[in-house]
Structures are given as C-alpha cells and as structure tokens.
Design a protein around this motif. Sequence first.
Motif, PDB file in Angstrom:
ATOM      1  N   UNK A   1      -3.948  11.816  -3.737  1.00 29.17           N
ATOM      2  CA  UNK A   1      -3.092  10.630  -3.704  1.00 29.17           C
ATOM      3  C   UNK A   1      -3.643   9.550  -2.795  1.00 29.17           C
ATOM      4  N   UNK A   2      -4.069   9.942  -1.599  1.00 29.37           N
ATOM      5  CA  UNK A   2      -4.624   8.982  -0.648  1.00 29.37           C
ATOM      6  C   UNK A   2      -5.935   8.382  -1.169  1.00 29.37           C
ATOM      7  N   UNK A   3      -6.819   9.222  -1.674  1.00 30.29           N
ATOM      8  CA  UNK A   3      -8.120   8.749  -2.159  1.00 30.29           C
ATOM      9  C   UNK A   3      -7.971   7.751  -3.295  1.00 30.29           C
ATOM     10  N   UNK A   4      -7.155   8.097  -4.267  1.00 29.59           N
ATOM     11  CA  UNK A   4      -6.947   7.211  -5.413  1.00 29.59           C
ATOM     12  C   UNK A   4      -6.300   5.897  -4.980  1.00 29.59           C
ATOM     13  N   UNK A   5      -5.280   5.984  -4.123  1.00 27.12           N
ATOM     14  CA  UNK A   5      -4.572   4.780  -3.678  1.00 27.12           C
ATOM     15  C   UNK A   5      -5.491   3.835  -2.924  1.00 27.12           C
ATOM     16  N   UNK A   6      -6.336   4.364  -2.064  1.00 23.67           N
ATOM     17  CA  UNK A   6      -7.257   3.504  -1.320  1.00 23.67           C
ATOM     18  C   UNK A   6      -8.283   2.853  -2.246  1.00 23.67           C
ATOM     19  N   UNK A   7      -8.792   3.627  -3.201  1.00 23.86           N
ATOM     20  CA  UNK A   7      -9.769   3.084  -4.143  1.00 23.86           C
ATOM     21  C   UNK A   7      -9.162   1.944  -4.953  1.00 23.86           C
ATOM     22  N   UNK A   8      -7.998   2.199  -5.535  1.00 24.79           N
ATOM     23  CA  UNK A   8      -7.415   1.164  -6.381  1.00 24.79           C
ATOM     24  C   UNK A   8      -6.844   0.008  -5.578  1.00 24.79           C
ATOM     25  N   UNK A   9      -6.493   0.245  -4.325  1.00 23.85           N
ATOM     26  CA  UNK A   9      -5.981  -0.821  -3.470  1.00 23.85           C
ATOM     27  C   UNK A   9      -7.019  -1.921  -3.286  1.00 23.85           C
TER      28      UNK A   9
ATOM     29  N   UNK B   1      -1.322  -9.422  -4.104  1.00 27.30           N
ATOM     30  CA  UNK B   1      -1.138  -8.503  -2.978  1.00 27.30           C
ATOM     31  C   UNK B   1       0.163  -7.721  -3.110  1.00 27.30           C
ATOM     32  N   UNK B   2       1.257  -8.410  -3.415  1.00 30.79           N
ATOM     33  CA  UNK B   2       2.545  -7.713  -3.513  1.00 30.79           C
ATOM     34  C   UNK B   2       2.560  -6.726  -4.674  1.00 30.79           C
ATOM     35  N   UNK B   3       1.987  -7.112  -5.801  1.00 28.95           N
ATOM     36  CA  UNK B   3       1.922  -6.208  -6.950  1.00 28.95           C
ATOM     37  C   UNK B   3       1.062  -4.989  -6.642  1.00 28.95           C
ATOM     38  N   UNK B   4      -0.054  -5.211  -5.986  1.00 33.14           N
ATOM     39  CA  UNK B   4      -0.976  -4.113  -5.692  1.00 33.14           C
ATOM     40  C   UNK B   4      -0.363  -3.107  -4.732  1.00 33.14           C
ATOM     41  N   UNK B   5       0.356  -3.584  -3.729  1.00 27.10           N
ATOM     42  CA  UNK B   5       1.010  -2.668  -2.795  1.00 27.10           C
ATOM     43  C   UNK B   5       2.033  -1.804  -3.517  1.00 27.10           C
TER      44      UNK B   5
ATOM     45  N   UNK C   1       3.374   3.645  -5.749  1.00 25.54           N
ATOM     46  CA  UNK C   1       3.835   4.470  -6.874  1.00 25.54           C
ATOM     47  C   UNK C   1       2.742   5.448  -7.291  1.00 25.54           C
ATOM     48  N   UNK C   2       1.513   4.971  -7.428  1.00 22.71           N
ATOM     49  CA  UNK C   2       0.393   5.835  -7.800  1.00 22.71           C
ATOM     50  C   UNK C   2       0.168   6.944  -6.787  1.00 22.71           C
ATOM     51  N   UNK C   3       0.280   6.618  -5.503  1.00 22.38           N
ATOM     52  CA  UNK C   3       0.113   7.617  -4.451  1.00 22.38           C
ATOM     53  C   UNK C   3       1.128   8.742  -4.601  1.00 22.38           C
TER      54      UNK C   3
END
Length: 69
Positions: A40-48, A17-21, A26-28
């Motif tokens: 940025x939002x779309x990619x971050x939510x998908x990979x989250x 969880x901490x690594x993913x956040x 950073x990706x966003x």
Amino acid sequence: MIDFIKISPKRDILKTISYRIASSVIGFFVLWIFFGIMVGISFSLFELFCKPLLYYIHERMWYRYIKFG
C-alpha cells in the motif's frame, strides 16, 4: 456559439494536488487491505508522484483542444 472561459494553470495545479491526495489515500487503503501495508505504501508513493503530471497534462489538453461541454 460557445464562449470558453480561460482557466488558470494555478487552478489546475491545486485541483491536481487535491485529487491526487484523495486518490492515493483510497488506493493505499485498498492495497493495504488486500496485500499488506508495504505494498500500500509503495504503490501510493509511486502514484503520488507520477499521476499528478499526467492529470495536469490531461486537464490542459482538455481545455485547449476539446470543444465540448
């Protein structure tokens, strides 16, 4: 002979969880700068949601099958 420490799955879940956040934030920002806020939002939510599962499986396999380090 190497003694292996038994690692709790709870530890791996919290680590995941901490690594993913951190990674998603950073990706966003990188994608926001180059492609705009919606990308940025779309990619971050998908990979989250997708990458934590892959990371957790990777960690458990590493502790179980890799006898290195």
